[in-house]
Design a protein around this motif. Structure first.
Motif, PDB file in Angstrom:
ATOM      1  N   ASN A   1       0.822  -1.218   0.000  1.00  0.00           N
ATOM      2  CA  ASN A   1       0.000   0.000   0.000  1.00  0.00           C
ATOM      3  C   ASN A   1       0.852   1.262   0.000  1.00  0.00           C
ATOM      4  O   ASN A   1       0.531   2.254  -0.631  1.00  0.00           O
ATOM      5  CB  ASN A   1      -0.888   0.027   1.246  1.00  0.00           C
ATOM      6  CG  ASN A   1      -1.884  -1.105   1.237  1.00  0.00           C
ATOM      7  OD1 ASN A   1      -2.354  -1.513   0.172  1.00  0.00           O
ATOM      8  ND2 ASN A   1      -2.207  -1.617   2.414  1.00  0.00           N
TER       9      ASN A   1
ATOM     10  N   GLY B   1      -3.698   7.122  -4.079  1.00  0.00           N
ATOM     11  CA  GLY B   1      -3.911   7.552  -2.697  1.00  0.00           C
ATOM     12  C   GLY B   1      -5.319   8.071  -2.493  1.00  0.00           C
ATOM     13  O   GLY B   1      -5.988   7.759  -1.507  1.00  0.00           O
ATOM     14  N   LYS B   2      -5.793   8.855  -3.450  1.00  0.00           N
ATOM     15  CA  LYS B   2      -7.144   9.419  -3.379  1.00  0.00           C
ATOM     16  C   LYS B   2      -8.195   8.312  -3.422  1.00  0.00           C
ATOM     17  O   LYS B   2      -9.178   8.341  -2.680  1.00  0.00           O
ATOM     18  CB  LYS B   2      -7.322  10.378  -4.563  1.00  0.00           C
ATOM     19  CG  LYS B   2      -8.469  11.348  -4.414  1.00  0.00           C
ATOM     20  CD  LYS B   2      -8.499  12.372  -5.551  1.00  0.00           C
ATOM     21  CE  LYS B   2      -7.628  13.570  -5.252  1.00  0.00           C
ATOM     22  NZ  LYS B   2      -7.765  14.669  -6.216  1.00  0.00           N
TER      23      LYS B   2
ATOM     24  N   PHE C   1      -7.886   5.227  -2.480  1.00  0.00           N
ATOM     25  CA  PHE C   1      -7.895   4.518  -1.200  1.00  0.00           C
ATOM     26  C   PHE C   1      -8.682   5.304  -0.151  1.00  0.00           C
ATOM     27  O   PHE C   1      -9.472   4.746   0.601  1.00  0.00           O
ATOM     28  CB  PHE C   1      -6.472   4.303  -0.685  1.00  0.00           C
ATOM     29  CG  PHE C   1      -5.635   3.413  -1.563  1.00  0.00           C
ATOM     30  CD1 PHE C   1      -6.213   2.651  -2.575  1.00  0.00           C
ATOM     31  CD2 PHE C   1      -4.259   3.338  -1.369  1.00  0.00           C
ATOM     32  CE1 PHE C   1      -5.426   1.826  -3.371  1.00  0.00           C
ATOM     33  CE2 PHE C   1      -3.472   2.515  -2.166  1.00  0.00           C
ATOM     34  CZ  PHE C   1      -4.056   1.772  -3.171  1.00  0.00           C
ATOM     35  N   SER C   2      -8.442   6.616  -0.104  1.00  0.00           N
ATOM     36  CA  SER C   2      -9.086   7.383   0.958  1.00  0.00           C
ATOM     37  C   SER C   2     -10.568   7.569   0.689  1.00  0.00           C
ATOM     38  O   SER C   2     -11.358   7.705   1.609  1.00  0.00           O
ATOM     39  CB  SER C   2      -8.382   8.722   1.153  1.00  0.00           C
ATOM     40  OG  SER C   2      -8.345   9.452  -0.035  1.00  0.00           O
ATOM     41  N   LYS C   3     -10.973   7.546  -0.570  1.00  0.00           N
ATOM     42  CA  LYS C   3     -12.410   7.607  -0.872  1.00  0.00           C
ATOM     43  C   LYS C   3     -13.099   6.362  -0.387  1.00  0.00           C
ATOM     44  O   LYS C   3     -14.194   6.408   0.170  1.00  0.00           O
ATOM     45  CB  LYS C   3     -12.629   7.793  -2.378  1.00  0.00           C
ATOM     46  CG  LYS C   3     -12.754   9.255  -2.734  1.00  0.00           C
ATOM     47  CD  LYS C   3     -13.181   9.443  -4.166  1.00  0.00           C
ATOM     48  CE  LYS C   3     -13.005  10.919  -4.531  1.00  0.00           C
ATOM     49  NZ  LYS C   3     -12.639  11.113  -5.917  1.00  0.00           N
ATOM     50  N   GLN C   4     -12.454   5.210  -0.622  1.00  0.00           N
ATOM     51  CA  GLN C   4     -13.046   3.958  -0.160  1.00  0.00           C
ATOM     52  C   GLN C   4     -13.164   3.948   1.352  1.00  0.00           C
ATOM     53  O   GLN C   4     -14.139   3.492   1.895  1.00  0.00           O
ATOM     54  CB  GLN C   4     -12.215   2.779  -0.663  1.00  0.00           C
ATOM     55  CG  GLN C   4     -12.514   2.497  -2.127  1.00  0.00           C
ATOM     56  CD  GLN C   4     -11.530   1.546  -2.740  1.00  0.00           C
ATOM     57  OE1 GLN C   4     -10.339   1.620  -2.486  1.00  0.00           O
ATOM     58  NE2 GLN C   4     -12.017   0.640  -3.574  1.00  0.00           N
ATOM     59  N   LYS C   5     -12.192   4.537   2.001  1.00  0.00           N
ATOM     60  CA  LYS C   5     -12.243   4.666   3.452  1.00  0.00           C
ATOM     61  C   LYS C   5     -13.470   5.464   3.877  1.00  0.00           C
ATOM     62  O   LYS C   5     -14.215   5.082   4.786  1.00  0.00           O
ATOM     63  CB  LYS C   5     -10.954   5.349   3.942  1.00  0.00           C
ATOM     64  CG  LYS C   5     -11.026   5.922   5.337  1.00  0.00           C
ATOM     65  CD  LYS C   5     -10.637   7.379   5.329  1.00  0.00           C
ATOM     66  CE  LYS C   5     -11.694   8.301   5.867  1.00  0.00           C
ATOM     67  NZ  LYS C   5     -11.505   9.685   5.550  1.00  0.00           N
ATOM     68  N   GLN C   6     -13.703   6.585   3.193  1.00  0.00           N
ATOM     69  CA  GLN C   6     -14.850   7.425   3.546  1.00  0.00           C
ATOM     70  C   GLN C   6     -16.151   6.637   3.404  1.00  0.00           C
ATOM     71  O   GLN C   6     -17.040   6.728   4.228  1.00  0.00           O
ATOM     72  CB  GLN C   6     -14.917   8.656   2.625  1.00  0.00           C
ATOM     73  CG  GLN C   6     -13.760   9.639   2.821  1.00  0.00           C
ATOM     74  CD  GLN C   6     -13.949  10.525   4.047  1.00  0.00           C
ATOM     75  OE1 GLN C   6     -14.862  10.307   4.842  1.00  0.00           O
ATOM     76  NE2 GLN C   6     -13.084  11.486   4.221  1.00  0.00           N
TER      77      GLN C   6
ATOM     78  N   HIS D   1     -16.665   3.507   3.675  1.00  0.00           N
ATOM     79  CA  HIS D   1     -16.842   2.416   4.629  1.00  0.00           C
ATOM     80  C   HIS D   1     -16.682   2.847   6.071  1.00  0.00           C
ATOM     81  O   HIS D   1     -16.574   2.030   6.949  1.00  0.00           O
ATOM     82  CB  HIS D   1     -15.848   1.286   4.311  1.00  0.00           C
ATOM     83  CG  HIS D   1     -16.088   0.707   2.959  1.00  0.00           C
ATOM     84  ND1 HIS D   1     -15.297   1.014   1.880  1.00  0.00           N
ATOM     85  CD2 HIS D   1     -17.052  -0.118   2.492  1.00  0.00           C
ATOM     86  CE1 HIS D   1     -15.748   0.378   0.803  1.00  0.00           C
ATOM     87  NE2 HIS D   1     -16.810  -0.306   1.143  1.00  0.00           N
ATOM     88  N   LYS D   2     -16.625   4.138   6.300  1.00  0.00           N
ATOM     89  CA  LYS D   2     -16.388   4.627   7.663  1.00  0.00           C
ATOM     90  C   LYS D   2     -17.582   4.285   8.556  1.00  0.00           C
ATOM     91  O   LYS D   2     -18.712   4.347   8.146  1.00  0.00           O
ATOM     92  CB  LYS D   2     -16.111   6.135   7.633  1.00  0.00           C
ATOM     93  CG  LYS D   2     -15.320   6.613   8.815  1.00  0.00           C
ATOM     94  CD  LYS D   2     -14.753   7.987   8.582  1.00  0.00           C
ATOM     95  CE  LYS D   2     -15.845   9.035   8.325  1.00  0.00           C
ATOM     96  NZ  LYS D   2     -15.278  10.376   8.196  1.00  0.00           N
TER      97      LYS D   2
END
Lengths: 526, 526
Positions: free
Chosen positions: A506, A515-516, A518-523, A525-526
């Motif tokens: 990663n 990177g973007k 990955f962080s969108k997927q994080k948002q 699934h938060k």
């Protein structure tokens, strides 16, 4: 009798291809004691150092673990002090000794203040680990200051290799050495009017040289210039390697220059060349050898592969002609390949291709060839070029021929040497010649026993033909190894079988659009 | 009569606090034409430029959108050419004019080769947008080369502000100017033996100065040095601002120095101070003003806030005593606060605290006070210090007093001026004094009409007392604004109400452990 043996360096004038100095040049290096000696073991290296792997197979492969920290230190490589990038506080970096089959693990911590960092393991094909190739924007995101990235790869083949930075012009300077900082060199190259970096102030061997004493053509070896006399113990003091008469020594030679093409000789001794770019060759004796940036050992002339070296396939499936030209874009001086000057995107190709992020780079692939009526003997009729970040997408296991075609630069009667280096693969050098490549030249290709290399030169106004099997999945740089030329756009990117690349760490992709993503997927699934 | 009005700069010797030059110093700046003039409008600024916001409320607030690209350009700020960071190819950067209530949107593209980048909007409190404060490792990840980050924030208060880099020592150099690159300065500070950056080569106003002509104490203003004569049109040629007699002009002054403390006067004119750090003051007349790094307008002596300025709460809820000392860590020279030398982590505090990533920084909070028997008049008995990245965690809306305590440096009889700058908040300057702060000093605090500032000085061997209401959720730097001092560890980080911070842009956290966390979640949901 002289109290030492001289290692003699000649520097080519990079724009005229005239050899200067050579046996009469002033660069010398104490190689032995007063009683004479045979050949010695020696590495010529970059900022960091030489990765070697022995040919003896050990019973059990080892994992060799290293912890390296990169930061600037004041150093006097040529007796003039400047900040240099050191590894674990030293310059050049440590040598890695390993055996075929070993796994190298380097935990690389970036302790620079504001600069990113990567390390490329030049000549290592990274079979199965394309994310460890250490090319910023291609195989990985640059390591941010304060962060640690783990390089982990297998040593698949014995040979002499070296490692160096591959981000901006961080590779400069290794063997050749400038007093102007790399940052300032970069600004000059990207200025109007254009400011060339000019010849280096010094040549270094194992990170040591003497300013005003080491450059060719300025002084004669017999002169005794006061500032060239050292007491010993200085950071720039020549390393004296004690050797015994009538013994055979192995020299591991890597040209880590950012610019210069060199010729190497050892006073009153002959050398036997046994290996080049990690491939054994039929031993042959020479008085001196030409070495170009990116080569371990010597130029593509002169020699034959050792029996048992794989032969090239008889036919190619795809041929790419790459015309190297010097150009202008909005007044800036650039180098272009088929009229495209490479600009690297902020998302590494390996990630953007793997995850189908099409906006990460130019969708349009770069041209496969150049106009058949291009006159390589004259400055370009239309010097305008364009920036591009497109990729040569290659079907896995395709047999690819690349014809590198040199041409006249922007000024009349100037054509330069360009040593081209391929990542992830070795290639066979099928042939080279003068003038423009024509289909007739193909008949003269050496398909029987061509040398296997990862770096090959195109001579002024000449062409060089390469063949390789695109069998190593990844995104790979292929570029002129002269650092300012690459920085000015002289390279291409090849991608093949990226869909088969798994387990990309990663950390290698935590920038740009990956990177973007990955962080969108994080948002989500938060 | 002289054909122009002189703007006169004095430079303090930073280690002795002796004022040199002042009215007799050689730095001059043509302010008017031959017929004399009154005050003029002028900004003294950093690499980039002054953000101003007018006090008139417009009927409808505007969104003001800017596209900025940062890259190195060759420039001659003081008639000596060097690479400088420019915005859109210019140095200094553009001025932003805005009105209270407006929203500023800056799309900042990093076109540096290998360096990260952030911009801090000095004096803007970033109410509700702590991620836009532009502090690397604190409010955001540095913007990688090739990437664009959007700063978006509201102008909440009229005033004179400025913007500058806040990563490594990228802020250097603004008003004071060195010929040695920032990279080399950084290496020297982090070397054994320690190498101080020394005084700047030049002072710049609006990015213009003259090497060998602009520094105080070396030349007299009446001297006519040949190299100080300019034809006009040079990048370093003084800007002539034409002014008319008997008109009143507003000067917006910001001290963007990396090091120097300055004194400013205008030949044969008085000035009326009306505002400081974005807060109106009761107008008062001066012959000259002291300005310290990070201040917009002048020092904390001398003046009273304008009627209507909010008063401080009568009592504090938490008091933090911060002792500033010079120390040694493993032979390196550092600055420490309560014996902790700040080292910034690779994950921004705003992200690591928001997402509960406890390994991102030292779990142990830094000390609230220092030993009561510490002798501030002498070099430290034990000069050893430690690195630390701990945070002062502050309950939202706490009334906080900070007592900044100065001390003797490593050498005897040396104590330096330190201008401390708080991010995210203004503070009231309740008092200052000589020697060690004692509880008795509290009785002398000005609670009626203390000045409201974001930067305050501690004088040599002295103390300064500040009060603020910690009401702006975020992670905020509080540090000495002398760039090499901050780089050597002279700062602390405060965090408050981070759990209330929402809508942090993903791009702000795509590094370090937050970046890793995001990509792990991606793997899980792939």
């Amino acid at each position: 009798m002289k109290p030492y043996i001289e290692l003699i360096f000649g520097i080519f004038n990079s724009s005229t291809n005239l050899k200067m100095g050579t046996r009469n040049n002033p660069f010398f290096f104490k190689l032995g004691d007063a009683h004479g000696a045979s050949l010695i073991f020696l590495c010529i290296n970059i900022m960091f150092l030489t990765l070697t792997s022995s040919s003896q197979l050990s019973l059990a492969a080892k994992v060799r673990h290293f912890k390296w920290t990169v930061e600037y230190v004041y150093w006097s490589p040529d007796c003039v002090e400047h900040p240099v990038m050191g590894i674990n506080g030293k310059f050049p970096g440590p040598t890695i000794h390993a055996k075929t089959g070993d796994t190298i693990v380097v935990d690389l911590t970036n302790k620079l203040s504001t600069e990113g960092l990567v390390i490329h393991w030049h000549g290592i094909r990274q079979l199965g680990t394309p994310w460890a190739d250490g090319t910023a924007s291609i195989s990985q995101c640059a390591i941010n200051p304060g962060e640690t990235f783990q390089y982990r790869f297998k040593v698949d083949k014995a040979g002499t290799y070296f490692y160096h930075g591959h981000y901006g012009m961080q590779r400069s300077a290794g063997l050749d050495w400038w007093h102007k900082s790399v940052h300032e060199q970069e600004v000059g190259l990207n200025s109007i009017p254009f400011r060339w970096i000019n010849e280096p102030q010094s040549l270094l061997i194992n990170g040591k040289g003497q300013y005003n004493c080491s450059l060719a053509a300025h002084y004669n070896i017999s002169s005794s210039i006061s500032q060239c006399k050292l007491k010993g113990g200085e950071q720039c003091a020549p390393q004296i390697l004690h050797v015994r008469p009538n013994k055979v020594y192995r020299l591991r030679i890597a040209s880590t220059t950012a610019l210069a093409s060199l010729n190497l000789a050892i006073g009153n001794h002959k050398m036997v060349v046994v290996e080049a770019d990690g491939n054994y060759v039929q031993p042959f004796e020479v008085d001196d050898i030409d070495i170009y940036s990116g080569e371990t050992s010597h130029s593509l002339t002169k020699y034959l592969p050792l029996m048992g070296t794989p032969q090239p396939p008889k036919n190619y499936e795809r041929r790419i002609l790459l015309l190297n030209t010097q150009n202008k874009i909005d007044g800036f001086t650039k180098w272009s390949i088929n009229n495209v000057s490479l600009t690297l995107p902020s998302t590494p190709y390996l990630g953007s291709i793997r995850y189908g992020l099409k906006r990460a780079f130019d969708a349009k692939p770069p041209p496969e060839k150049f106009s058949s009526d291009y006159d390589v003997t004259k400055p370009p009729v239309n010097p305008n070029s364009t920036y591009g970040s497109g990729v040569y997408m290659i079907r896995l296991n395709t047999i690819v021929d690349v014809i590198l075609q040199n041409a006249n630069a922007l000024s009349g009667n100037v054509s330069e040497i360009h040593p081209w280096h391929l990542h992830g693969h070795d290639f066979w050098v099928l042939g080279y010649g003068e003038g423009k490549f024509s289909d007739g030249d193909e008949k003269k290709f050496n398909l029987k026993n061509p040398p296997l290399r990862n770096t090959a030169v195109i001579f002024p106004y000449g062409w060089t033909a390469l063949r390789f099997v695109a069998d190593n999945p990844g995104a790979w740089a292929f570029h002129c190894h002269i650092e300012p030329h690459l920085h000015m756009g002289m390279g291409v990117v090849l991608a093949l079988g990226v869909e088969h690349v798994n387990n990309i760490p990663n950390e290698a992709l935590a920038c740009g659009l990956t990177g973007k993503k990955f962080s969108k997927q994080k948002q989500k699934h938060k």
